[in-house]
Design a protein around this motif. Sequence first.
Motif, PDB file in Angstrom:
ATOM      1  N   GLY A  10       0.854  -1.197   0.000  1.00 21.42           N
ATOM      2  CA  GLY A  10       0.000   0.000   0.000  1.00 21.42           C
ATOM      3  C   GLY A  10       0.880   1.234   0.000  1.00 21.42           C
ATOM      4  O   GLY A  10       1.619   1.463   0.958  1.00 21.42           O
ATOM      5  N   GLY A  12      -0.173   4.370  -0.068  1.00 18.51           N
ATOM      6  CA  GLY A  12      -1.010   5.515   0.290  1.00 18.51           C
ATOM      7  C   GLY A  12      -0.302   6.403   1.296  1.00 18.51           C
ATOM      8  O   GLY A  12       0.928   6.355   1.434  1.00 18.51           O
ATOM      9  N   GLN A  13      -1.080   7.199   2.046  1.00 18.67           N
ATOM     10  CA  GLN A  13      -0.414   8.151   2.936  1.00 18.67           C
ATOM     11  C   GLN A  13       0.393   7.437   4.013  1.00 18.67           C
ATOM     12  O   GLN A  13       1.477   7.892   4.376  1.00 18.67           O
ATOM     13  CB  GLN A  13      -1.369   9.176   3.532  1.00 18.67           C
ATOM     14  N   MET A  14      -0.064   6.306   4.504  1.00 13.64           N
ATOM     15  CA  MET A  14       0.693   5.616   5.550  1.00 13.64           C
ATOM     16  C   MET A  14       1.822   4.780   4.954  1.00 13.64           C
ATOM     17  O   MET A  14       2.965   4.846   5.414  1.00 13.64           O
ATOM     18  CB  MET A  14      -0.245   4.724   6.380  1.00 13.64           C
ATOM     19  N   ASN A  32       4.960  -1.774  -2.450  1.00 10.33           N
ATOM     20  CA  ASN A  32       3.998  -2.460  -3.324  1.00 10.33           C
ATOM     21  C   ASN A  32       2.644  -1.764  -3.319  1.00 10.33           C
ATOM     22  O   ASN A  32       2.163  -1.335  -2.274  1.00 10.33           O
ATOM     23  CB  ASN A  32       3.837  -3.906  -2.818  1.00 10.33           C
ATOM     24  N   ASP A  33       2.043  -1.675  -4.494  1.00  8.55           N
ATOM     25  CA  ASP A  33       0.634  -1.257  -4.570  1.00  8.55           C
ATOM     26  C   ASP A  33       0.000  -2.015  -5.724  1.00  8.55           C
ATOM     27  O   ASP A  33       0.696  -2.627  -6.536  1.00  8.55           O
ATOM     28  CB  ASP A  33       0.505   0.276  -4.741  1.00  8.55           C
ATOM     29  N   SER A  38      -1.131   4.547  -8.129  1.00  5.63           N
ATOM     30  CA  SER A  38      -1.075   4.676  -6.666  1.00  5.63           C
ATOM     31  C   SER A  38       0.385   4.656  -6.213  1.00  5.63           C
ATOM     32  O   SER A  38       0.784   5.401  -5.321  1.00  5.63           O
ATOM     33  CB  SER A  38      -1.843   3.535  -5.989  1.00  5.63           C
ATOM     34  N   ALA A  89      -0.076  -1.888   4.756  1.00  4.35           N
ATOM     35  CA  ALA A  89      -0.771  -0.614   5.004  1.00  4.35           C
ATOM     36  C   ALA A  89      -1.766  -0.360   3.877  1.00  4.35           C
ATOM     37  O   ALA A  89      -1.818   0.713   3.287  1.00  4.35           O
ATOM     38  CB  ALA A  89       0.230   0.527   5.128  1.00  4.35           C
ATOM     39  N   VAL A  91      -5.955  -0.735   2.618  1.00  2.47           N
ATOM     40  CA  VAL A  91      -7.163  -0.120   3.173  1.00  2.47           C
ATOM     41  C   VAL A  91      -7.663  -0.842   4.450  1.00  2.47           C
ATOM     42  O   VAL A  91      -7.378  -2.024   4.639  1.00  2.47           O
ATOM     43  CB  VAL A  91      -8.227  -0.082   2.042  1.00  2.47           C
ATOM     44  N   LYS A  97      -7.535  -7.341   4.150  1.00  3.26           N
ATOM     45  CA  LYS A  97      -6.315  -7.658   4.911  1.00  3.26           C
ATOM     46  C   LYS A  97      -6.135  -9.185   5.015  1.00  3.26           C
ATOM     47  O   LYS A  97      -5.025  -9.690   4.842  1.00  3.26           O
ATOM     48  CB  LYS A  97      -6.353  -7.012   6.299  1.00  3.26           C
ATOM     49  N   ILE A 100      -4.824 -10.507   1.769  1.00  8.43           N
ATOM     50  CA  ILE A 100      -3.396 -10.182   1.594  1.00  8.43           C
ATOM     51  C   ILE A 100      -2.537 -11.105   2.472  1.00  8.43           C
ATOM     52  O   ILE A 100      -1.533 -11.676   2.015  1.00  8.43           O
ATOM     53  CB  ILE A 100      -3.130  -8.695   1.946  1.00  8.43           C
ATOM     54  N   THR A 118      -2.718  -1.865  10.629  1.00 10.83           N
ATOM     55  CA  THR A 118      -4.136  -1.597  10.884  1.00 10.83           C
ATOM     56  C   THR A 118      -4.330  -0.623  12.048  1.00 10.83           C
ATOM     57  O   THR A 118      -3.611  -0.671  13.043  1.00 10.83           O
ATOM     58  CB  THR A 118      -4.922  -2.903  11.159  1.00 10.83           C
ATOM     59  N   SER A 119      -5.367   0.236  11.915  1.00 11.10           N
ATOM     60  CA  SER A 119      -5.681   1.216  12.953  1.00 11.10           C
ATOM     61  C   SER A 119      -6.495   0.623  14.077  1.00 11.10           C
ATOM     62  O   SER A 119      -6.569   1.187  15.157  1.00 11.10           O
ATOM     63  CB  SER A 119      -6.558   2.320  12.359  1.00 11.10           C
ATOM     64  N   ASN A 143       0.196   9.118  11.777  1.00 12.02           N
ATOM     65  CA  ASN A 143       0.203   9.992  10.613  1.00 12.02           C
ATOM     66  C   ASN A 143       0.471  11.454  11.028  1.00 12.02           C
ATOM     67  O   ASN A 143      -0.211  11.932  11.936  1.00 12.02           O
ATOM     68  CB  ASN A 143      -1.184   9.869   9.967  1.00 12.02           C
ATOM     69  N   ILE A 235      -6.706  12.346   8.609  1.00 12.51           N
ATOM     70  CA  ILE A 235      -6.621  10.880   8.726  1.00 12.51           C
ATOM     71  C   ILE A 235      -7.300  10.231   7.523  1.00 12.51           C
ATOM     72  O   ILE A 235      -6.830   9.228   6.982  1.00 12.51           O
ATOM     73  CB  ILE A 235      -7.316  10.408  10.032  1.00 12.51           C
TER      74      ILE A 235
HETATM   75  N1  NDP Z   1      -4.749   7.580   7.785  1.00 15.47           N
HETATM   76  C1  NDP Z   1      -4.237   7.482   8.985  1.00 15.47           C
HETATM   77  O1  NDP Z   1      -4.104   8.484   9.710  1.00 15.47           O
HETATM   78  C2  NDP Z   1      -3.792   6.153   9.493  1.00 15.47           C
HETATM   79  C3  NDP Z   1      -4.132   4.986   8.836  1.00 15.47           C
HETATM   80  N2  NDP Z   1      -3.707   3.781   9.320  1.00 15.47           N
HETATM   81  C4  NDP Z   1      -4.046   2.543   8.652  1.00 15.47           C
HETATM   82  O2  NDP Z   1      -3.152   2.374   7.558  1.00 15.47           O
HETATM   83  C5  NDP Z   1      -3.806   1.689   6.484  1.00 15.47           C
HETATM   84  C6  NDP Z   1      -3.720   2.552   5.245  1.00 15.47           C
HETATM   85  O3  NDP Z   1      -4.318   3.806   5.478  1.00 15.47           O
HETATM   86  P1  NDP Z   1      -4.022   5.070   4.562  1.00 15.47           P
HETATM   87  O4  NDP Z   1      -2.610   5.037   4.098  1.00 15.47           O
HETATM   88  O5  NDP Z   1      -4.541   6.247   5.277  1.00 15.47           O
HETATM   89  O6  NDP Z   1      -4.977   4.755   3.318  1.00 15.47           O
HETATM   90  P2  NDP Z   1      -4.856   5.245   1.808  1.00 15.47           P
HETATM   91  O7  NDP Z   1      -6.230   5.128   1.239  1.00 15.47           O
HETATM   92  O8  NDP Z   1      -4.117   6.534   1.733  1.00 15.47           O
HETATM   93  O9  NDP Z   1      -3.877   4.155   1.154  1.00 15.47           O
HETATM   94  C7  NDP Z   1      -4.170   2.809   0.976  1.00 15.47           C
HETATM   95  C8  NDP Z   1      -3.337   2.330  -0.187  1.00 15.47           C
HETATM   96  O10 NDP Z   1      -3.422   0.921  -0.259  1.00 15.47           O
HETATM   97  C9  NDP Z   1      -3.637   0.568  -1.601  1.00 15.47           C
HETATM   98  N3  NDP Z   1      -4.254  -0.754  -1.641  1.00 15.47           N
HETATM   99  C10 NDP Z   1      -5.564  -1.086  -1.506  1.00 15.47           C
HETATM  100  N4  NDP Z   1      -5.697  -2.435  -1.590  1.00 15.47           N
HETATM  101  C11 NDP Z   1      -4.452  -2.935  -1.779  1.00 15.47           C
HETATM  102  C12 NDP Z   1      -3.932  -4.253  -1.971  1.00 15.47           C
HETATM  103  N5  NDP Z   1      -4.718  -5.319  -1.974  1.00 15.47           N
HETATM  104  N6  NDP Z   1      -2.589  -4.395  -2.158  1.00 15.47           N
HETATM  105  C13 NDP Z   1      -1.771  -3.318  -2.176  1.00 15.47           C
HETATM  106  N7  NDP Z   1      -2.216  -2.063  -2.014  1.00 15.47           N
HETATM  107  C14 NDP Z   1      -3.534  -1.872  -1.808  1.00 15.47           C
HETATM  108  C15 NDP Z   1      -4.506   1.685  -2.153  1.00 15.47           C
HETATM  109  O11 NDP Z   1      -4.462   1.701  -3.541  1.00 15.47           O
HETATM  110  P3  NDP Z   1      -5.725   2.292  -4.388  1.00 15.47           P
HETATM  111  O12 NDP Z   1      -5.868   3.734  -3.972  1.00 15.47           O
HETATM  112  O13 NDP Z   1      -5.252   2.108  -5.752  1.00 15.47           O
HETATM  113  O14 NDP Z   1      -6.912   1.468  -3.977  1.00 15.47           O
HETATM  114  C16 NDP Z   1      -3.828   2.891  -1.522  1.00 15.47           C
HETATM  115  O15 NDP Z   1      -2.717   3.313  -2.301  1.00 15.47           O
HETATM  116  C17 NDP Z   1      -5.244   1.415   6.984  1.00 15.47           C
HETATM  117  O16 NDP Z   1      -5.292   0.136   7.549  1.00 15.47           O
HETATM  118  C18 NDP Z   1      -5.428   2.498   8.029  1.00 15.47           C
HETATM  119  O17 NDP Z   1      -6.402   2.160   8.978  1.00 15.47           O
HETATM  120  C19 NDP Z   1      -2.919   3.689  10.452  1.00 15.47           C
HETATM  121  C20 NDP Z   1      -2.506   4.816  11.102  1.00 15.47           C
HETATM  122  C21 NDP Z   1      -2.951   6.146  10.689  1.00 15.47           C
END
Ligand code: NDP
Length: 283
Positions: A10, A12-14, A32-33, A38, A89, A91, A97, A100, A118-119, A143, A235
Amino acid sequence: MNIQNVMVIGAGQMGGGIAQVCAQAGFNVTLNDVKEESYAKGIAVIEKNLARNVEKQRMTEDEKQAVLGRITKSLDINDAKNVDIVIEAAVENMDIKKSIFKQLDEIAPSHTILATNTSSLPITEIAAATKRPEHVIGMHYMNPVPVMKLVEIIRGLSTSDDVYQAVEEMTNKLGKVPVEVNDYPGFVANRVLMPMINEAIFTLQEGVATKEAIDEVMKLGMNHPMGPLQLADFIGLDTCLYILETLQEGYGDPKYRPCALLRKYVNAGWLGKKSGRGFYSYS
Ligand SMILES: NC(=O)C1=CN([C@@H]2O[C@H](COP(=O)(O)OP(=O)(O)OC[C@H]3O[C@@H](n4cnc5c(N)ncnc54)[C@H](OP(=O)(O)O)[C@@H]3O)[C@@H](O)[C@H]2O)C=CC1
Ligand SMILES: CC(=O)CC(=O)SCCNC(=O)CCNC(=O)[C@H](O)C(C)(C)COP(=O)(O)OP(=O)(O)OC[C@H]1O[C@@H](n2cnc3c(N)ncnc32)[C@H](O)[C@@H]1OP(=O)(O)O
């Protein structure tokens, strides 16, 4: 247990933040994503953060390039075959999860630690999707990852002491502070934080004050760096909703019921800063 090669699932932001701090600490990182765009978004944020460090003379251009050189792109989960730890990290969704972790269990070598950021979701249940529950652990970063010192480390029911110690040691190498907590929904951080955010949304929904006023009260009155509505946007409103649902389901207590306004915004696609609109608008 010697950890050198890390995979982050993942971007994403985390996930991006976790990859950055791991690479800065000298670990080799596979980021990895599922989608190319992404990954591109994630690596662009890392490059921007590192450029800021160079600008502020906290690192040289050569060091920045070395950090980027330690991050390898991955769009294939099979790349887990070469790593010592995976930090997931993706969704905040139990089915995703579990799927995965089931795949990782089949791909990764037997010594590989499978950690989740996970949160709120139970580590024990995620671990049960694998045949190595003693190697599964919660590694919950805050974050923005490059700034925040805390990592909540959560033991599942079967997590081994060796795995706990290896993750604690890695957290120290990242310059962060590990705090051990037990496996209950929301752990400590979100069990305490999310009811406050939810209550702020109820306060807005009931017209007690404007969003700006609610945030100002908490910033100036309680010395919080951000007001609760701004923090929720930061968040991700989807993540806040999923966490509240996990708390409500996990404890069976209506005090965690997500505010209808939060659900409405998420259903509208208003996910906060990351989607450009939440309680506030972002350009
Ligand atoms: N936001 C926060 O403040 C915090 C979040 N967390 C936890 O961290 C995790 C991620 O959150 P956050 O970074 O905010 O979420 P984001 O939505 O910013 O990022 C999630 C990323 O994961 C990708 N993704 C989804 N499914 C898969 C998969 N099967 N394999 C690989 N990548 C995948 C998404 O891609 P795409 O967009 O292409 O679907 C996206 O790039 C969650 O479990 C969240 O609860 C923990 C602490 C703080
Ligand atoms: C949901 C969960 O499961 C768990 C969670 O994570 S809950 C959320 C926990 N996080 C919080 O509560 C954050 C609360 N907010 C804050 O602490 C602060 O507002 C903040 C650190 C985000 C920003 O701080 P600020 O003083 O208001 O702004 P600013 O001056 O722009 O930033 C301070 C530093 O942080 C850095 N920073 C801010 N946001 C950043 C980001 N997203 N990524 C990397 N660095 C960032 C800035 O670059 C700046 O560093 P330098 O000036 O030293 O270069």
